[in-house]
Scaffold this motif. Structure first.
Motif, PDB file in Angstrom:
ATOM      1  N   PHE A   1      30.829  13.218  47.539  1.00 46.54           N
ATOM      2  CA  PHE A   1      30.577  12.185  46.528  1.00 46.54           C
ATOM      3  C   PHE A   1      31.796  12.067  45.617  1.00 46.54           C
ATOM      4  O   PHE A   1      31.769  12.488  44.462  1.00 46.54           O
ATOM      5  N   PRO A   2      32.893  11.529  46.139  1.00 49.88           N
ATOM      6  CA  PRO A   2      34.135  11.456  45.342  1.00 49.88           C
ATOM      7  C   PRO A   2      33.957  10.590  44.100  1.00 49.88           C
ATOM      8  O   PRO A   2      33.207   9.613  44.103  1.00 49.88           O
ATOM      9  N   GLY A   3      34.615  11.027  43.048  1.00 50.82           N
ATOM     10  CA  GLY A   3      34.554  10.273  41.806  1.00 50.82           C
ATOM     11  C   GLY A   3      33.541  10.806  40.818  1.00 50.82           C
ATOM     12  O   GLY A   3      33.528  10.378  39.650  1.00 50.82           O
ATOM     13  N   TYR A   4      32.708  11.749  41.237  1.00 52.41           N
ATOM     14  CA  TYR A   4      31.702  12.304  40.334  1.00 52.41           C
ATOM     15  C   TYR A   4      32.167  13.658  39.802  1.00 52.41           C
ATOM     16  O   TYR A   4      32.774  14.451  40.536  1.00 52.41           O
ATOM     17  N   GLU A   5      31.879  13.910  38.556  1.00 54.32           N
ATOM     18  CA  GLU A   5      32.193  15.212  37.963  1.00 54.32           C
ATOM     19  C   GLU A   5      31.065  16.171  38.323  1.00 54.32           C
ATOM     20  O   GLU A   5      29.945  16.025  37.842  1.00 54.32           O
ATOM     21  N   ILE A   6      31.380  17.121  39.170  1.00 52.40           N
ATOM     22  CA  ILE A   6      30.384  18.079  39.635  1.00 52.40           C
ATOM     23  C   ILE A   6      30.859  19.474  39.264  1.00 52.40           C
ATOM     24  O   ILE A   6      31.968  19.882  39.598  1.00 52.40           O
ATOM     25  N   HIS A   7      30.017  20.184  38.536  1.00 50.32           N
ATOM     26  CA  HIS A   7      30.325  21.543  38.091  1.00 50.32           C
ATOM     27  C   HIS A   7      29.740  22.535  39.101  1.00 50.32           C
ATOM     28  O   HIS A   7      29.213  22.142  40.136  1.00 50.32           O
ATOM     29  N   SER A   8      29.824  23.810  38.796  1.00 53.70           N
ATOM     30  CA  SER A   8      29.156  24.801  39.637  1.00 53.70           C
ATOM     31  C   SER A   8      28.508  25.859  38.763  1.00 53.70           C
ATOM     32  O   SER A   8      29.102  26.320  37.783  1.00 53.70           O
ATOM     33  N   VAL A   9      27.282  26.186  39.105  1.00 51.50           N
ATOM     34  CA  VAL A   9      26.602  27.365  38.571  1.00 51.50           C
ATOM     35  C   VAL A   9      26.124  28.131  39.799  1.00 51.50           C
ATOM     36  O   VAL A   9      25.179  27.709  40.481  1.00 51.50           O
ATOM     37  N   THR A  10      26.806  29.205  40.100  1.00 49.63           N
ATOM     38  CA  THR A  10      26.462  29.949  41.312  1.00 49.63           C
ATOM     39  C   THR A  10      25.066  30.556  41.166  1.00 49.63           C
ATOM     40  O   THR A  10      24.712  31.110  40.126  1.00 49.63           O
ATOM     41  N   ASN A  11      24.287  30.420  42.222  1.00 51.41           N
ATOM     42  CA  ASN A  11      22.920  30.919  42.213  1.00 51.41           C
ATOM     43  C   ASN A  11      22.851  32.409  41.913  1.00 51.41           C
ATOM     44  O   ASN A  11      23.840  33.140  42.048  1.00 51.41           O
ATOM     45  N   GLY A  12      21.669  32.844  41.546  1.00 49.56           N
ATOM     46  CA  GLY A  12      21.389  34.255  41.364  1.00 49.56           C
ATOM     47  C   GLY A  12      19.951  34.532  41.758  1.00 49.56           C
ATOM     48  O   GLY A  12      19.187  33.604  42.038  1.00 49.56           O
ATOM     49  N   VAL A  13      19.576  35.802  41.792  1.00 50.67           N
ATOM     50  CA  VAL A  13      18.207  36.180  42.155  1.00 50.67           C
ATOM     51  C   VAL A  13      17.597  36.998  41.020  1.00 50.67           C
ATOM     52  O   VAL A  13      18.310  37.628  40.231  1.00 50.67           O
ATOM     53  N   HIS A  14      16.276  36.978  40.945  1.00 46.17           N
ATOM     54  CA  HIS A  14      15.581  37.713  39.893  1.00 46.17           C
ATOM     55  C   HIS A  14      15.617  39.202  40.216  1.00 46.17           C
ATOM     56  O   HIS A  14      14.975  39.667  41.163  1.00 46.17           O
ATOM     57  N   SER A  15      16.370  39.935  39.431  1.00 41.12           N
ATOM     58  CA  SER A  15      16.708  41.319  39.772  1.00 41.12           C
ATOM     59  C   SER A  15      15.476  42.186  39.992  1.00 41.12           C
ATOM     60  O   SER A  15      15.366  42.900  40.997  1.00 41.12           O
ATOM     61  N   HIS A  16      14.536  42.156  39.057  1.00 34.35           N
ATOM     62  CA  HIS A  16      13.380  43.046  39.181  1.00 34.35           C
ATOM     63  C   HIS A  16      12.532  42.684  40.388  1.00 34.35           C
ATOM     64  O   HIS A  16      12.050  43.566  41.112  1.00 34.35           O
ATOM     65  N   SER A  17      12.349  41.393  40.647  1.00 36.81           N
ATOM     66  CA  SER A  17      11.489  40.967  41.757  1.00 36.81           C
ATOM     67  C   SER A  17      12.042  41.386  43.105  1.00 36.81           C
ATOM     68  O   SER A  17      11.272  41.704  44.029  1.00 36.81           O
ATOM     69  N   TRP A  18      13.369  41.391  43.261  1.00 37.75           N
ATOM     70  CA  TRP A  18      13.965  41.634  44.570  1.00 37.75           C
ATOM     71  C   TRP A  18      14.538  43.030  44.729  1.00 37.75           C
ATOM     72  O   TRP A  18      15.243  43.308  45.702  1.00 37.75           O
ATOM     73  N   THR A  19      14.250  43.908  43.788  1.00 33.57           N
ATOM     74  CA  THR A  19      14.644  45.312  43.925  1.00 33.57           C
ATOM     75  C   THR A  19      13.433  46.107  44.392  1.00 33.57           C
ATOM     76  O   THR A  19      12.347  45.981  43.822  1.00 33.57           O
ATOM     77  N   CYS A  20      13.613  46.897  45.435  1.00 33.58           N
ATOM     78  CA  CYS A  20      12.481  47.615  46.034  1.00 33.58           C
ATOM     79  C   CYS A  20      12.023  48.751  45.119  1.00 33.58           C
ATOM     80  O   CYS A  20      12.756  49.189  44.223  1.00 33.58           O
ATOM     81  N   PRO A  21      10.798  49.244  45.319  1.00 37.41           N
ATOM     82  CA  PRO A  21      10.253  50.265  44.404  1.00 37.41           C
ATOM     83  C   PRO A  21      11.130  51.498  44.237  1.00 37.41           C
ATOM     84  O   PRO A  21      11.274  52.011  43.114  1.00 37.41           O
ATOM     85  N   SER A  22      11.735  52.005  45.315  1.00 34.65           N
ATOM     86  CA  SER A  22      12.527  53.234  45.173  1.00 34.65           C
ATOM     87  C   SER A  22      13.765  53.015  44.314  1.00 34.65           C
ATOM     88  O   SER A  22      14.160  53.893  43.533  1.00 34.65           O
ATOM     89  N   PHE A  23      14.388  51.826  44.405  1.00 34.16           N
ATOM     90  CA  PHE A  23      15.548  51.538  43.560  1.00 34.16           C
ATOM     91  C   PHE A  23      15.126  51.165  42.136  1.00 34.16           C
ATOM     92  O   PHE A  23      15.836  51.487  41.176  1.00 34.16           O
ATOM     93  N   ARG A  24      14.001  50.504  41.984  1.00 36.36           N
ATOM     94  CA  ARG A  24      13.500  50.241  40.619  1.00 36.36           C
ATOM     95  C   ARG A  24      13.331  51.550  39.864  1.00 36.36           C
ATOM     96  O   ARG A  24      13.728  51.687  38.700  1.00 36.36           O
ATOM     97  N   GLU A  25      12.699  52.513  40.535  1.00 35.96           N
ATOM     98  CA  GLU A  25      12.460  53.821  39.902  1.00 35.96           C
ATOM     99  C   GLU A  25      13.777  54.486  39.521  1.00 35.96           C
ATOM    100  O   GLU A  25      13.920  55.075  38.436  1.00 35.96           O
ATOM    101  N   LEU A  26      14.756  54.359  40.398  1.00 33.73           N
ATOM    102  CA  LEU A  26      16.068  54.959  40.143  1.00 33.73           C
ATOM    103  C   LEU A  26      16.744  54.284  38.945  1.00 33.73           C
ATOM    104  O   LEU A  26      17.262  54.960  38.035  1.00 33.73           O
TER     105      LEU A  26
END
Length: 560
Positions: free
Chosen positions: A276-301
């Protein structure tokens, strides 16, 4: 700004309305089909944690996407993934009205309030047309996620964009900005245009647009014949002015009517600018919800050594204070759980001591799930020197016949490799299975065709669990990759523009060479180096590629 509270003051008591066709909140609510929906769910979770005054709007999708069954040769069988909103949500009494094919259609909202341990909360509204006052045809508009033909899809987008805006008004929300997560909801900008007497500048000031799709075919487009039939002819000229003269392009419509537009990684920003040339497009790189995607053994750690990490994921940069043997133990627990699950569910004979590669994403051609199996003799030779096993998963869209054939091909390969290399393909990839896989494998493999990976988030999830990435340089991985430090690349750099066959050949050769001469030897013979890279995955990747950082950037760059 601190972790929560100040955002409300900065936004002066107004809300951010976040519109997304799919939102993955809970495995019991199958209103998501893949990365877009899980990202939206993480957006909601981080907003609640950080006290961002956000309200999310999506469709009820009562029949969901689908539940995947795989037969003995890998043929995909699709079953409805139905849910009953009344079991998990509250039906709000307010109604909105939209017009479809010239007739009024009532829209209701089911509300689920996502509450954070920090005290914040975000209401999520699931729009529903399955109401007694609607005709049988209209009652089904919000049934199937991405279902039906162009007419059905346009009806859904009317309900989401126009109906969603009107239901927020009926509920009394004061909206500061409308954030369109992909173009499915961009008809809300048409509603704003009509209310402002056609003033585009006033609309732009209130709209934020995030594009996720780096290929033209992935952007919703409708013929004006269908638009006139479904939406009516009154707004055709306005739609043509901002959405394209020949066809209504929902992405173009959103681009023209949003003050802030962003791609979901730095590389994706450049791809979007070329599309889409001519448009000002920024970037916000995605991320993930840390607590939701950390498994129980690493959460405990992390809880033990880095208290407060869940709401300040940047604290993971201090992972070096965690003893290496504790990192190894936490991973062993997650790996043992995954291997047990694989063996029980598929009859495989996987060994938790063997180097395990993981690959899971939507089964479609550009993801190249069979690249690993390009040369089976070479793969056998590699495994004879440093044993490997492979765990895979992913659904094909019901209409993606090639995606379905790729799953069948992997089943054929698994049979051919039996006795030499264990390969398992797990059915019905969802958030629960994703959590098992991204924490339980040793290496997370990603082989998309450049530049078609807008961002990708599964590798970020893997990094939170000390799993090491091995990926083509595309999407987020260009930003996270330091060769031999945070993981490994596959193939040429993003700046090299090679013919398709040469690119595939280089990717395959690099994949096999690094697996044979670097990855397997490090895993089996240089354990200290392996654990160092596990630490780097956490301290150099997870600390940054999380949705708390992402949402803080949206607030400061797009919402204020």
């Amino acid at each position: 700004m601190n972790e929560k509270g100040d955002f409300k003051g900065a936004l002066r008591g107004e809300s951010i309305a976040y519109f997304s066709m799919e939102i993955g909140l809970d495995e019991r609510i199958p209103t998501y089909a893949g990365g877009l929906g899980t990202l939206a769910g993480d957006t909601v979770r981080s907003s609640a944690d950080l006290g961002i005054p956000l309200v999310a709007v999506t469709l009820a999708s009562r029949k969901g996407s689908f539940r995947q069954e795989l037969d003995e040769i890998g043929r995909q069988i699709e079953h409805p993934a139905e849910w009953d909103p009344s079991e998990l949500c509250d039906l709000l009494p307010e109604r909105a009205m939209v017009r479809v094919r010239g007739r009024p259609v009532a829209v209701a909202a089911w509300e689920q309030i996502l509450k954070s341990p920090t005290g914040g909360s975000v209401p999520v509204l699931f729009l529903d047309t399955n109401l007694v006052e609607n005709s049988p045809e209209d009652r089904g508009i919000t049934d199937v996620l991405y279902g039906g033909d162009d007419r059905y899809r346009l009806k859904q987008e009317i309900v989401l964009g126009v109906g969603g805006m009107r239901i927020l008004e009926a509920l009394g929300f004061s909206i500061r900005k409308y954030h369109m997560n992909e173009g499915h909801s961009s008809l809300l900008a048409l509603e704003l245009l009509e209310r402002s007497g056609g003033d585009p500048e006033g609309v732009r000031k209130r709209c934020v647009f995030t594009t996720h799709t780096p290929v033209q075919a992935g952007h919703d487009q409708f013929s004006y014949e269908i638009v006139r039939e479904i939406l009516g002819g009154g707004a055709i000229e306005m739609l043509r002015r901002f959405g394209g003269r020949d066809r209504l392009n929902m992405t173009l419509f959103a681009l023209n009517l949003s003050m802030y537009v962003n791609g979901v990684a730095k590389r994706h920003r450049e791809t979007s600018r070329s599309m889409f040339p001519g448009y000002e497009i920024h970037s916000v790189t995605n991320g993930v919800h840390s607590h939701s995607w950390t498994c129980p053994s690493f959460r405990e750690l992390y809880d033990r050594y880095l208290p407060g990490w869940a709401n300040e994921p940047e604290m993971l940069v201090k992972v070096g204070i965690v003893p290496d043997e504790k990192i190894v133990e936490a991973h062993a627990a997650a790996k043992g759980e995954l291997i047990d699950y694989v063996n029980r569910s598929t009859g495989a004979a996987m060994d938790p001591e063997v180097l395990t590669l993981g690959f899971a994403r939507r089964s479609t051609e550009y993801k190249r799930p069979t690249l690993l199996f390009s040369d089976l003799d070479r793969l056998r030779r590699i495994s004879s020197r440093g044993e490997v096993q492979v765990v895979m998963a992913g659904k094909a869209h019901p209409r993606d016949l090639q995606g379905k054939r790729l799953i069948e091909e992997i089943f054929r390969v698994a049979r051919a490799l039996k006795g030499d290399i264990e390969v398992a393909y797990l059915a019905n990839y969802d958030m629960i299975l994703a959590s098992k896989m991204i924490s339980g494998v040793d290496v997370w493999l990603n082989t998309p065709l450049r530049p078609l990976e807008a961002s990708g988030t599964s590798g970020m999830k893997a990094a939170h669990n000390g799993v090491i990435n091995f990926s083509v340089l595309d999407g987020w991985w260009i930003e996270g990759w330091i060769e031999g430090v945070t993981g490994w690349s596959i193939g040429p750099g993003p700046e090299e523009d090679l013919p398709p066959e040469e690119g595939r050949r280089k990717d395959t050769e690099d994949l096999y060479s690094k697996l044979e001469y670097i990855i397997a030897p490090t895993f089996y013979h240089r354990k200290d180096d392996w654990v160092r890279m596990m630490n780097n995955s956490i301290g150099m990747l997870a600390y940054y590629f999380n949705s708390h950082r992402m949402m803080r950037r949206y607030v400061t760059e797009a919402y204020l």
